[in-house]
Design an enzyme around this catalytic site. Structure first.
Site, PDB file in Angstrom:
ATOM      1  N   GLY A 125      32.717  49.372  40.815  1.00 46.78           N
ATOM      2  CA  GLY A 125      32.988  47.872  41.449  1.00 46.78           C
ATOM      3  C   GLY A 125      33.493  48.256  42.755  1.00 46.78           C
ATOM      4  O   GLY A 125      33.935  49.181  43.052  1.00 46.78           O
ATOM      5  N   GLN A 155      37.211  46.042  50.798  1.00 46.28           N
ATOM      6  CA  GLN A 155      36.902  47.523  50.664  1.00 46.28           C
ATOM      7  C   GLN A 155      36.236  47.798  51.704  1.00 46.28           C
ATOM      8  O   GLN A 155      36.199  49.133  51.978  1.00 46.28           O
ATOM      9  CB  GLN A 155      36.689  48.028  49.241  1.00 46.28           C
ATOM     10  CG  GLN A 155      37.779  47.814  48.489  1.00 46.28           C
ATOM     11  CD  GLN A 155      37.444  48.531  46.992  1.00 46.28           C
ATOM     12  OE1 GLN A 155      36.859  47.961  46.104  1.00 46.28           O
ATOM     13  NE2 GLN A 155      37.898  49.834  46.747  1.00 46.28           N
ATOM     14  N   CYS A 201      40.295  54.424  42.274  1.00 48.86           N
ATOM     15  CA  CYS A 201      40.134  53.534  43.108  1.00 48.86           C
ATOM     16  C   CYS A 201      39.306  54.049  44.485  1.00 48.86           C
ATOM     17  O   CYS A 201      39.938  54.820  44.862  1.00 48.86           O
ATOM     18  CB  CYS A 201      41.380  52.592  43.603  1.00 48.86           C
ATOM     19  SG  CYS A 201      40.788  51.370  44.721  1.00 48.86           S
ATOM     20  N   LEU A 202      38.245  53.428  44.718  1.00 49.94           N
ATOM     21  CA  LEU A 202      37.678  54.211  45.980  1.00 49.94           C
ATOM     22  C   LEU A 202      38.525  53.931  47.219  1.00 49.94           C
ATOM     23  O   LEU A 202      38.315  54.592  48.263  1.00 49.94           O
ATOM     24  CB  LEU A 202      36.288  53.126  46.074  1.00 49.94           C
ATOM     25  CG  LEU A 202      35.194  53.141  45.274  1.00 49.94           C
ATOM     26  CD1 LEU A 202      34.028  52.411  45.406  1.00 49.94           C
ATOM     27  CD2 LEU A 202      34.894  54.702  44.879  1.00 49.94           C
ATOM     28  N   HIS A 220      40.600  45.181  37.862  1.00 52.14           N
ATOM     29  CA  HIS A 220      40.777  46.006  39.149  1.00 52.14           C
ATOM     30  C   HIS A 220      40.182  45.263  40.312  1.00 52.14           C
ATOM     31  O   HIS A 220      40.767  45.234  41.435  1.00 52.14           O
ATOM     32  CB  HIS A 220      40.202  47.323  38.788  1.00 52.14           C
ATOM     33  CG  HIS A 220      40.227  48.466  40.099  1.00 52.14           C
ATOM     34  ND1 HIS A 220      41.069  49.236  39.898  1.00 52.14           N
ATOM     35  CD2 HIS A 220      39.913  48.193  41.208  1.00 52.14           C
ATOM     36  CE1 HIS A 220      41.072  50.008  41.197  1.00 52.14           C
ATOM     37  NE2 HIS A 220      40.137  49.343  41.992  1.00 52.14           N
ATOM     38  N   GLU A 221      38.940  44.588  40.239  1.00 55.21           N
ATOM     39  CA  GLU A 221      38.319  44.225  41.583  1.00 55.21           C
ATOM     40  C   GLU A 221      38.826  42.731  41.892  1.00 55.21           C
ATOM     41  O   GLU A 221      39.063  42.429  42.934  1.00 55.21           O
ATOM     42  CB  GLU A 221      36.848  44.047  41.205  1.00 55.21           C
ATOM     43  CG  GLU A 221      36.109  45.376  40.721  1.00 55.21           C
ATOM     44  CD  GLU A 221      36.364  46.484  42.014  1.00 55.21           C
ATOM     45  OE1 GLU A 221      36.563  46.091  43.257  1.00 55.21           O
ATOM     46  OE2 GLU A 221      36.249  47.584  41.678  1.00 55.21           O
ATOM     47  N   HIS A 249      42.057  43.445  43.827  1.00 49.51           N
ATOM     48  CA  HIS A 249      41.831  43.665  45.045  1.00 49.51           C
ATOM     49  C   HIS A 249      41.798  42.527  45.846  1.00 49.51           C
ATOM     50  O   HIS A 249      42.277  42.495  47.105  1.00 49.51           O
ATOM     51  CB  HIS A 249      40.337  44.142  45.421  1.00 49.51           C
ATOM     52  CG  HIS A 249      40.528  45.736  45.231  1.00 49.51           C
ATOM     53  ND1 HIS A 249      41.385  46.584  46.091  1.00 49.51           N
ATOM     54  CD2 HIS A 249      39.812  46.631  44.534  1.00 49.51           C
ATOM     55  CE1 HIS A 249      41.116  47.964  46.000  1.00 49.51           C
ATOM     56  NE2 HIS A 249      40.486  48.092  44.804  1.00 49.51           N
TER      57      HIS A 249
END
Length: 215
Positions: A83, A88, A134-135, A176-177, A180
Site C-alpha cells: 500500500g 509518501q 511502513c515504507l 494504515h494507508e 497516512h
C-alpha cells in the site's frame, strides 16, 4: 486508460456508496497497466513534514490525478510494498493505492481518494496485534493492535463514490494507508518505548529502495 474494476455503486441519500467494489478481478493486468504508465518516485521517510499533517482533499479528478495514481503503483512496486499513500511520495493529496493479500490469500488491487474509515460497532472490533511495517519507516517493524475488519469509503479517480472492505492483513493495510493521509504514521500509535525501538531499527537498517533524505 485502465479503470478500477468496480460494481456500479448504489448510493444512499447522502451520496455514499453502499456496494463494495470488486477489487479482486484482473489484478495482475490492472496493476501492470498502472505501473507501466507510471514513473517510480523515491519514498519520503519519517521526519518529512508532508507525512505529519492532514493532506488536502482531492477535488480535481483529471489526467493529473490519473498520472499520480500510475506513479504511485510504480513506486509501490519498486519498494515492494502492499500500500502507498500520496504523501509518501511527497504529494499533499488524499489518495492511496494498494496491492495486498488478505488472510485468505486473495489479492486486492485498487485505489481510494478522500478515504474515510467507517466506525465499527463493538462486535466487529476484534483486534489483531500482528506486526506492522511502513515504507516511510524502512526496515522497522512493531506489533500494533488494529481491528481485523475495515471499511473505507471515498471516491475513485473519476470522482465516483466507492466503498472498500477488508479483513485481516488487508484490513490493516486500509487502516494504515488512511492514517497516512491524516498525518499519522503507525509508529505514532505505539508506546514511547516501542516507537523508540522502531526508530532505532530504522537507523540501523538500510532501505532497499530510494528514499528522500531529510535535510
Amino acid at each position: 486508460m485502465a479503470q478500477q474494476d468496480t460494481q456500479q455503486p448504489v448510493n444512499d441519500e447522502s451520496g455514499e456508496a453502499r456496494e463494495f467494489i470488486v477489487d479482486t478481478e484482473d489484478c495482475e493486468e490492472r496493476e501492470r497497466a498502472h505501473r507501466e504508465r507510471g514513473t517510480s518516485r523515491p519514498i519520503t521517510v519519517v521526519g518529512n513534514p508532508v507525512l505529519h499533517k492532514e493532506c488536502k482533499n482531492v477535488t480535481e479528478f483529471d489526467d493529473e490525478l490519473a498520472k499520480l495514481i500510475d506513479d504511485m503503483f510504480a513506486s509501490q512496486r519498486t519498494a515492494e510494498g502492499v500500500g502507498l499513500a500520496a504523501n509518501q511520495i511527497g504529494v499533499d493529496l488524499k489518495v492511496f493505492v494498494y496491492d495486498c493479500m488478505d488472510d485468505e490469500g486473495v489479492r486486492h488491487v485498487g485505489h481510494v481518494c478522500n478515504p474515510v474509515l467507517d466506525e465499527l460497532p463493538a462486535e466487529r472490533r476484534l483486534l489483531d496485534d500482528s506486526n506492522e511495517g511502513c515504507l516511510s519507516v524502512p526496515t522497522a517493524y512493531a506489533a500494533l493492535a488494529r481491528p481485523d475488519y475495515a471499511v473505507v469509503r471515498g471516491q475513485d479517480m473519476h470522482g465516483n463514490p466507492i466503498a472498500v472492505e477488508g479483513t485481516g492483513y488487508f484490513a490493516r493495510c486500509l487502516q494504515h494507508e488512511t492514517d497516512h493521509l491524516y498525518g499519522y504514521l503507525y509508529i505514532d500509535r505505539l508506546s514511547k518505548r516501542d516507537r523508540k525501538d522502531a526508530l532505532k531499527q530504522m537507523a540501523e537498517g538500510t532501505p532497499r529502495y530510494p528514499v528522500v533524505a531529510n535535510d
